[in-house]
Write a protein that holds these residues in place. Structure first.
Motif, PDB file in Angstrom:
ATOM      1  N   PRO A  17      40.038  12.420 104.902  1.00 25.71           N
ATOM      2  CA  PRO A  17      38.751  11.981 104.550  1.00 25.71           C
ATOM      3  C   PRO A  17      38.301   9.882 105.652  1.00 25.71           C
ATOM      4  N   PHE A  18      39.722   9.752 105.435  1.00 28.33           N
ATOM      5  CA  PHE A  18      39.414   8.180 106.518  1.00 28.33           C
ATOM      6  C   PHE A  18      38.825   8.960 107.903  1.00 28.33           C
ATOM      7  N   LEU A  19      40.220  10.250 108.623  1.00 24.40           N
ATOM      8  CA  LEU A  19      39.797  10.300 109.927  1.00 24.40           C
ATOM      9  C   LEU A  19      38.303  11.327 110.131  1.00 24.40           C
ATOM     10  N   THR A  20      37.946  11.756 109.022  1.00 27.54           N
ATOM     11  CA  THR A  20      36.625  11.995 108.898  1.00 27.54           C
ATOM     12  C   THR A  20      35.624  11.129 109.511  1.00 27.54           C
ATOM     13  N   LYS A  21      35.599   9.944 108.659  1.00 28.29           N
ATOM     14  CA  LYS A  21      34.512   9.049 108.982  1.00 28.29           C
ATOM     15  C   LYS A  21      34.653   8.014 110.184  1.00 28.29           C
ATOM     16  N   ASN A  22      36.168   8.005 110.822  1.00 32.71           N
ATOM     17  CA  ASN A  22      36.838   6.703 111.693  1.00 32.71           C
ATOM     18  C   ASN A  22      37.818   8.123 112.504  1.00 32.71           C
ATOM     19  N   PRO A  23      37.177   9.151 113.835  1.00 33.65           N
ATOM     20  CA  PRO A  23      38.420   9.850 114.602  1.00 33.65           C
ATOM     21  C   PRO A  23      38.113   8.675 115.287  1.00 33.65           C
ATOM     22  N   TYR A  24      37.692   8.127 115.994  1.00 28.97           N
ATOM     23  CA  TYR A  24      38.334   6.654 117.009  1.00 28.97           C
ATOM     24  C   TYR A  24      39.003   5.664 116.435  1.00 28.97           C
ATOM     25  N   ILE A  25      39.709   5.706 115.533  1.00 29.05           N
ATOM     26  CA  ILE A  25      41.454   5.619 115.147  1.00 29.05           C
ATOM     27  C   ILE A  25      42.347   5.679 115.956  1.00 29.05           C
ATOM     28  N   LEU A  26      42.246   7.488 115.976  1.00 23.03           N
ATOM     29  CA  LEU A  26      43.162   7.872 117.111  1.00 23.03           C
ATOM     30  C   LEU A  26      43.019   7.682 118.045  1.00 23.03           C
ATOM     31  N   ALA A  27      42.785   6.814 119.358  1.00 15.38           N
ATOM     32  CA  ALA A  27      42.553   6.825 120.608  1.00 15.38           C
ATOM     33  C   ALA A  27      42.877   4.957 120.598  1.00 15.38           C
ATOM     34  N   GLU A  28      43.159   4.022 119.544  1.00 10.06           N
ATOM     35  CA  GLU A  28      43.782   2.582 119.708  1.00 10.06           C
ATOM     36  C   GLU A  28      45.106   2.906 119.975  1.00 10.06           C
ATOM     37  N   ASP A  29      45.643   1.844 120.366  1.00 10.31           N
ATOM     38  CA  ASP A  29      47.282   1.157 120.692  1.00 10.31           C
ATOM     39  C   ASP A  29      47.443   1.180 119.579  1.00 10.31           C
ATOM     40  N   LEU A  30      49.289   1.018 119.251  1.00 15.56           N
ATOM     41  CA  LEU A  30      49.120   1.122 118.299  1.00 15.56           C
ATOM     42  C   LEU A  30      49.640  -0.294 118.290  1.00 15.56           C
ATOM     43  N   GLU A  31      49.969  -1.224 119.216  1.00 14.54           N
ATOM     44  CA  GLU A  31      50.605  -2.248 119.123  1.00 14.54           C
ATOM     45  C   GLU A  31      49.274  -2.968 118.607  1.00 14.54           C
ATOM     46  N   ALA A  32      48.040  -2.780 118.831  1.00 20.34           N
ATOM     47  CA  ALA A  32      47.218  -3.836 118.812  1.00 20.34           C
ATOM     48  C   ALA A  32      47.134  -3.728 117.442  1.00 20.34           C
ATOM     49  N   LEU A  33      46.859  -2.119 116.724  1.00 22.53           N
ATOM     50  CA  LEU A  33      46.281  -1.736 115.219  1.00 22.53           C
ATOM     51  C   LEU A  33      46.656  -2.584 114.606  1.00 22.53           C
ATOM     52  N   GLU A  34      48.770  -2.669 114.784  1.00 23.44           N
ATOM     53  CA  GLU A  34      49.159  -3.943 114.327  1.00 23.44           C
ATOM     54  C   GLU A  34      49.522  -5.246 114.199  1.00 23.44           C
ATOM     55  N   THR A  35      48.706  -5.984 115.038  1.00 22.83           N
ATOM     56  CA  THR A  35      48.428  -7.071 115.354  1.00 22.83           C
ATOM     57  C   THR A  35      47.063  -7.015 114.496  1.00 22.83           C
ATOM     58  N   ARG A  36      46.224  -6.423 114.382  1.00 18.49           N
ATOM     59  CA  ARG A  36      44.849  -6.928 113.424  1.00 18.49           C
ATOM     60  C   ARG A  36      46.217  -6.947 112.139  1.00 18.49           C
ATOM     61  N   VAL A  37      46.500  -6.400 111.772  1.00 20.36           N
ATOM     62  CA  VAL A  37      46.823  -5.951 110.536  1.00 20.36           C
ATOM     63  C   VAL A  37      47.419  -7.326 109.735  1.00 20.36           C
ATOM     64  N   ALA A  38      48.201  -7.518 110.798  1.00 18.07           N
ATOM     65  CA  ALA A  38      49.604  -9.201 111.032  1.00 18.07           C
ATOM     66  C   ALA A  38      48.704 -10.468 110.996  1.00 18.07           C
ATOM     67  N   TYR A  39      47.232 -10.207 111.135  1.00 17.02           N
ATOM     68  CA  TYR A  39      45.898 -11.267 111.058  1.00 17.02           C
ATOM     69  C   TYR A  39      45.783 -11.346 109.324  1.00 17.02           C
ATOM     70  N   LEU A  40      45.252 -10.142 109.310  1.00 18.00           N
ATOM     71  CA  LEU A  40      44.922  -9.961 107.961  1.00 18.00           C
ATOM     72  C   LEU A  40      46.291 -10.912 107.005  1.00 18.00           C
ATOM     73  N   LYS A  41      47.049 -10.412 107.583  1.00 14.62           N
ATOM     74  CA  LYS A  41      48.302 -11.015 106.215  1.00 14.62           C
ATOM     75  C   LYS A  41      48.492 -12.072 106.566  1.00 14.62           C
ATOM     76  N   SER A  42      48.261 -13.065 107.734  1.00  9.42           N
ATOM     77  CA  SER A  42      48.898 -14.230 107.769  1.00  9.42           C
ATOM     78  C   SER A  42      47.364 -15.061 107.717  1.00  9.42           C
ATOM     79  N   LYS A  43      46.081 -14.051 106.729  1.00  9.44           N
ATOM     80  CA  LYS A  43      45.120 -14.970 105.905  1.00  9.44           C
ATOM     81  C   LYS A  43      45.172 -15.075 104.267  1.00  9.44           C
TER      82      LYS A  43
END
Length: 452
Positions: free
Chosen positions: A242-268
């Motif tokens: 269901p997640f990929l059904t709603k957002n298939p575009y995440i499959l084209a994202e750079d893995l390092e950029a995704l990890e950076t965004r998660v690290a930002y949320l953790k910093s908050k």
């Protein structure tokens, strides 16, 4: 053999040089004899190698592509062998024999005819083996060695029998263009695995360029790492589809950029479970850069005047506030303040209790407030204490209020007896509302509704 020039030189020298000429003549004969013996040895070695190769081809399992015999004979141009494991071509063998004769004949042999073909000088065992090799029949087979002559490929115009034609199974051609991914599922391993994962391709193809994106991705190379990342974030296995059904575009994202965004949320100070909840409920969250996420958090903190903790709690409960458009949020804030008449501190309290009011329909919001405030007489401070009433259907509010008015029990002032809170008015099921609040039966309530 002594050349004629050497003989004339000795004659012109006279008797004085007779002994020297005899010595030179013997040396020349010895050299010619040595040359002949060396040629015979080379020929014998070549024919033995050729015969060993032929015998190996006659074995029950054919000739191995890397046998020691073949490796030893690779320097001797195996033209005599056919592309078969059992046979040789007579005409190629004959060509090989002529090539050997011409290459091994001593100088001058063609002139005086004193030197015959080397095959006549071979030992008898070699001659017998040579005769056997020349009489082998011809059969079609695969080439055992890569450096032998290749079998010419079959022509596309080659005629075949009707039986062979019937056995040919032609696979259906892929459409060059299609409005649905269904035409490609049977031919794409990536799409097949996504379907098995639970992705609804009929919904994915409705999103702009999402179908084209999936057709260009490789599951092992591009998709597997994203799935592992989502599992590490906390998305459950049964939610990946269901997640990929709603957002298939995440499959084209750079893995390092995704990890950076998660690290930002953790910093908050967002916890792992909170991040997993936010990502699952707002699939587009990780498509936002760190700068956009930071701007969104700052907007809600400043516009609503909330503390850092309350701002964090707000987006945890409604994470799509970070991914949706800000214009509807701004408009609803203005409606609450200007048209509905709420104070800033009241808006803060209402938004903190029911964040959905920021994305609700302005028309519905105004209609609900108008009925509650102007018809039922609910003051602003009461609506601020029970803002959940804005999430209820207006028809439900009307039906119950009119039934209570019909029974004489419509009392919403906490200072009066038989007080009915807004929470009880809209949240209880019909059976409980009738028996505990209206003090009537469900049948009476249903009969009343028929009179409306």
């Amino acid at each position: 053999m002594v050349s004629p020039e050497l003989g004339r030189a000795c004659t012109w020298g006279g008797h004085a040089h007779g002994a020297g000429c005899v010595r030179e003549r013997r040396e020349g004969q010895d050299a010619a004899l040595s040359w002949k013996m060396a040629s015979w040895a080379r020929l014998v070695s070549r024919w033995r190698c050729l015969l060993r190769t032929t015998r190996a081809a006659e074995g029950p399992r054919g000739v191995s592509g890397h046998s020691s015999t073949a490796q030893g004979c690779r320097g001797f141009a195996p033209l005599a062998l056919l592309p078969s494991r059992n046979d040789v071509l007579p005409w190629r063998l004959q060509a090989y024999r002529h090539a050997c004769v011409e290459g091994c004949s001593p100088p001058g042999s063609a002139k005086d005819g004193s030197f015959s073909s080397p095959e006549g000088n071979l030992p008898s065992p070699v001659k017998q083996e040579q005769a056997k090799a020349e009489t082998l029949p011809y059969l079609n087979a695969k080439i055992p060695y890569e450096d032998w002559d290749d079998i010419p490929p079959s022509s596309a115009l080659e005629e075949i029998s009707e039986e062979e034609a019937v056995q040919i199974i032609a696979e259906p051609l892929l459409p060059l263009q299609s409005s649905t991914l269904r035409d490609y599922v049977d031919h794409s391993e990536t799409l097949a695995k996504l379907v098995h994962l639970g992705v609804d391709l009929s919904q994915v193809e409705k999103r702009q360029k999402a179908g084209q994106l999936l057709l260009t991705l490789d599951f092992e190379k591009d998709i597997r790492k994203i799935l592992l990342f989502l599992k590490d974030v906390g998305v459950e296995d049964n939610q990946l589809g269901p997640f990929l059904t709603k957002n298939p575009y995440i499959l084209a994202e750079d893995l390092e950029a995704l990890e950076t965004r998660v690290a930002y949320l953790k910093s908050k100070k967002f916890g792992k479970a909170e991040i997993a909840q936010m990502v699952s409920r707002a699939p587009y969250l990780l498509l936002f850069s760190v700068e956009r996420l930071d701007n969104r958090l700052g907007f809600f903190k400043n516009e609503l005047g909330l503390s850092v903790k309350k701002t964090k709690d707000l987006v945890i409960r409604l994470p799509r506030l970070l991914t949706g458009k800000l214009e509807p949020v701004k408009e609803n804030l203005q409606v609450c303040q200007i048209e509905l008449g709420f104070q800033r501190n009241e808006i803060q309290e209402i938004v903190f209790k029911i964040p959905k009011i920021l994305t609700a329909s302005k028309k519905r919001l105004k209609q609900t407030f108008d009925y509650l405030h102007n018809i039922m007489g609910i003051p602003h401070h009461m609506l601020t204490r029970f803002p959940q009433v804005f999430n209820s259907k207006l028809l439900r509010i009307k039906e119950r209020h009119m039934f209570l008015t019909f029974l004489g029990r419509a009392q919403y002032d906490p200072a009066q007896p038989s007080y009915i809170s807004l929470d009880q008015l809209v949240s209880l099921p019909d059976e409980v509302f009738c028996t505990e609040i209206a003090k009537a039966s469900i049948q009476d309530f249903e009969k009343f509704l028929k009179t409306l």
